[in-house]
Scaffold this motif. Sequence first.
Motif, PDB file in Angstrom:
ATOM      1  N   PRO A 265       0.834  -1.217   0.000  1.00  0.00           N
ATOM      2  CA  PRO A 265       0.000   0.000   0.000  1.00  0.00           C
ATOM      3  C   PRO A 265       0.864   1.260   0.000  1.00  0.00           C
ATOM      4  CG  PRO A 265      -0.704  -1.552   1.711  1.00  0.00           C
ATOM      5  CD  PRO A 265       0.601  -2.058   1.186  1.00  0.00           C
ATOM      6  N   ARG A 266       0.336   2.300  -0.594  1.00  0.00           N
ATOM      7  CA  ARG A 266       1.008   3.607  -0.602  1.00  0.00           C
ATOM      8  C   ARG A 266       0.074   4.613   0.060  1.00  0.00           C
ATOM      9  NH1 ARG A 266       2.612   4.597  -6.671  1.00  0.00           N
ATOM     10  NH2 ARG A 266       3.479   6.519  -5.795  1.00  0.00           N
ATOM     11  N   PRO A 267       0.160   4.751   1.389  1.00  0.00           N
ATOM     12  CA  PRO A 267      -0.780   5.615   2.114  1.00  0.00           C
ATOM     13  C   PRO A 267      -0.788   7.051   1.625  1.00  0.00           C
ATOM     14  CG  PRO A 267       0.422   4.199   3.630  1.00  0.00           C
ATOM     15  CD  PRO A 267       1.058   4.022   2.295  1.00  0.00           C
ATOM     16  N   ARG A 268       0.357   7.555   1.189  1.00  0.00           N
ATOM     17  CA  ARG A 268       0.374   8.947   0.744  1.00  0.00           C
ATOM     18  C   ARG A 268      -0.513   9.144  -0.476  1.00  0.00           C
ATOM     19  NH1 ARG A 268       4.996  12.396  -2.213  1.00  0.00           N
ATOM     20  NH2 ARG A 268       4.226  14.478  -1.741  1.00  0.00           N
ATOM     21  N   LEU A 269      -0.493   8.181  -1.398  1.00  0.00           N
ATOM     22  CA  LEU A 269      -1.348   8.288  -2.578  1.00  0.00           C
ATOM     23  C   LEU A 269      -2.816   8.188  -2.180  1.00  0.00           C
ATOM     24  CD1 LEU A 269      -1.466   8.526  -5.658  1.00  0.00           C
ATOM     25  CD2 LEU A 269      -1.367   6.040  -5.785  1.00  0.00           C
ATOM     26  N   ILE A 270      -3.124   7.312  -1.234  1.00  0.00           N
ATOM     27  CA  ILE A 270      -4.496   7.199  -0.746  1.00  0.00           C
ATOM     28  C   ILE A 270      -4.933   8.523  -0.122  1.00  0.00           C
ATOM     29  CG2 ILE A 270      -6.019   6.022   0.880  1.00  0.00           C
ATOM     30  CD1 ILE A 270      -4.172   3.573   0.638  1.00  0.00           C
ATOM     31  N   ASP A 271      -4.066   9.104   0.713  1.00  0.00           N
ATOM     32  CA  ASP A 271      -4.399  10.376   1.363  1.00  0.00           C
ATOM     33  C   ASP A 271      -4.667  11.469   0.332  1.00  0.00           C
ATOM     34  OD1 ASP A 271      -4.042   9.133   3.774  1.00  0.00           O
ATOM     35  OD2 ASP A 271      -2.088  10.021   4.198  1.00  0.00           O
ATOM     36  N   ARG A 272      -3.842  11.512  -0.687  1.00  0.00           N
ATOM     37  CA  ARG A 272      -3.995  12.556  -1.700  1.00  0.00           C
ATOM     38  C   ARG A 272      -5.276  12.365  -2.500  1.00  0.00           C
ATOM     39  NH1 ARG A 272       0.343  15.522  -3.893  1.00  0.00           N
ATOM     40  NH2 ARG A 272       1.794  16.006  -2.226  1.00  0.00           N
ATOM     41  N   ALA A 273      -5.616  11.119  -2.787  1.00  0.00           N
ATOM     42  CA  ALA A 273      -6.874  10.862  -3.485  1.00  0.00           C
ATOM     43  C   ALA A 273      -8.060  11.274  -2.615  1.00  0.00           C
ATOM     44  CB  ALA A 273      -6.967   9.386  -3.857  1.00  0.00           C
ATOM     45  N   LEU A 274      -7.957  11.067  -1.305  1.00  0.00           N
ATOM     46  CA  LEU A 274      -9.019  11.492  -0.402  1.00  0.00           C
ATOM     47  C   LEU A 274      -9.152  13.012  -0.396  1.00  0.00           C
ATOM     48  CD1 LEU A 274      -8.476   9.106   2.639  1.00  0.00           C
ATOM     49  CD2 LEU A 274     -10.407   9.105   1.067  1.00  0.00           C
ATOM     50  N   VAL A 275      -8.032  13.719  -0.392  1.00  0.00           N
ATOM     51  CA  VAL A 275      -8.075  15.185  -0.450  1.00  0.00           C
ATOM     52  C   VAL A 275      -8.808  15.632  -1.706  1.00  0.00           C
ATOM     53  CG1 VAL A 275      -6.678  17.269  -0.729  1.00  0.00           C
ATOM     54  CG2 VAL A 275      -5.995  15.538   0.932  1.00  0.00           C
ATOM     55  N   ALA A 276      -8.482  15.016  -2.854  1.00  0.00           N
ATOM     56  CA  ALA A 276      -9.129  15.380  -4.115  1.00  0.00           C
ATOM     57  C   ALA A 276     -10.625  15.083  -4.063  1.00  0.00           C
ATOM     58  CB  ALA A 276      -8.480  14.634  -5.280  1.00  0.00           C
ATOM     59  N   ALA A 277     -11.001  13.959  -3.442  1.00  0.00           N
ATOM     60  CA  ALA A 277     -12.417  13.611  -3.344  1.00  0.00           C
ATOM     61  C   ALA A 277     -13.163  14.599  -2.460  1.00  0.00           C
ATOM     62  CB  ALA A 277     -12.562  12.193  -2.781  1.00  0.00           C
ATOM     63  N   PHE A 278     -12.606  14.907  -1.295  1.00  0.00           N
ATOM     64  CA  PHE A 278     -13.246  15.864  -0.394  1.00  0.00           C
ATOM     65  C   PHE A 278     -13.373  17.227  -1.063  1.00  0.00           C
ATOM     66  CE2 PHE A 278     -11.436  13.201   3.278  1.00  0.00           C
ATOM     67  CZ  PHE A 278     -12.637  12.525   3.446  1.00  0.00           C
TER      68      PHE A 278
END
Length: 337
Positions: free
Chosen positions: A135-148
């Motif tokens: 897993p790449r948590p930073r990419l997940i976090d960034r995708a969440l920022v874009a979604a929010f």
Amino acid sequence: MARRTAASSYDERDVKVRPGRGSRPRSKLRPAHADAIPALVVAVDRGRYTCVLDGRTVTAMTARELGRKAVVVGDRVGLVGEVSGAPGTLARIVRVEQRATVLRRSADDDDPVERVIVANADQLMIVTAVADPEPRPRLIDRALVAAFDAGIEPLLCITKADLADPAPLVDAYAPLQVPAVVARRSPGTETTDVREVAEHLRDHVTVLIGHSGVGKSTLVNQLVPGADRATGKVNVVTGRGRHTSTSAVALPLPDGGWVIDTPGIRSFGLAHVDPNRLILAFPDLAAETPACPRGCHHFDGAPECALDVALAAGRVDPDRLASYRRLLASRDGQAGD
């Protein structure tokens, strides 16, 4: 007959004036195209747009009056011209309807150019493998920022759960109240059980993102029989997947809704996201921020941040605040993978 003198032979009426290129006044009026037929853009390939309407597929190009306006997968458009869908025919896109949502990213955090990924999605499914690749948590976090930021509901989908325990990854995002679904392979087969995933996607327009090798296209092939999306293996040396999907494509789900598969991504720039807007996705935290000093960005250790005061008073969840600040750090490139 007497000759004309040089002075009397010609006057301005004898000169034929030819209009130069561009001298014709351009009207600001554009055709209303009231008879344009509504359609959905499901694929884009080198200036040609695949659209669906009334159960048939139509190939189209953009009309000149749209100028440089970009048309992306998920756009609802108006078509004129040849809309039969017969081989060799080409319709024209003359109108792009107002978008309900836009998911975008930049190449990196310093790139001012926004790249629209899809339009009108109401759900973003972030696909990540629990192992192979890691897993790449930073990419997940960034995708969440874009979604929010886009006002799109996020959904975390964890694949390859037969290789490792997905619980730590699920728990890491629980404070953000991000729903998670685990896709497991059926015992003794290479087939993934997607029934639970399908329930989350029903009647939604869901865009899938994730880095290469996590199994997005495999999921799509099982969610949409006949989709035939190319799949690939993970490189044993680099631990990264090979790009198999080369462009976004929207596919109808058998039980209702649409799923949009996108190419695997290696980075997710957030130059377009204003950090001050991110707090709006966290109403419980946003309620405390009016007491912050002017210009407070709510980072960990920010002077006199009201979120720290609320934390000390027990008014906010410490795990949720920590997760929010992790997203902030990811937005500003401060967090590692």
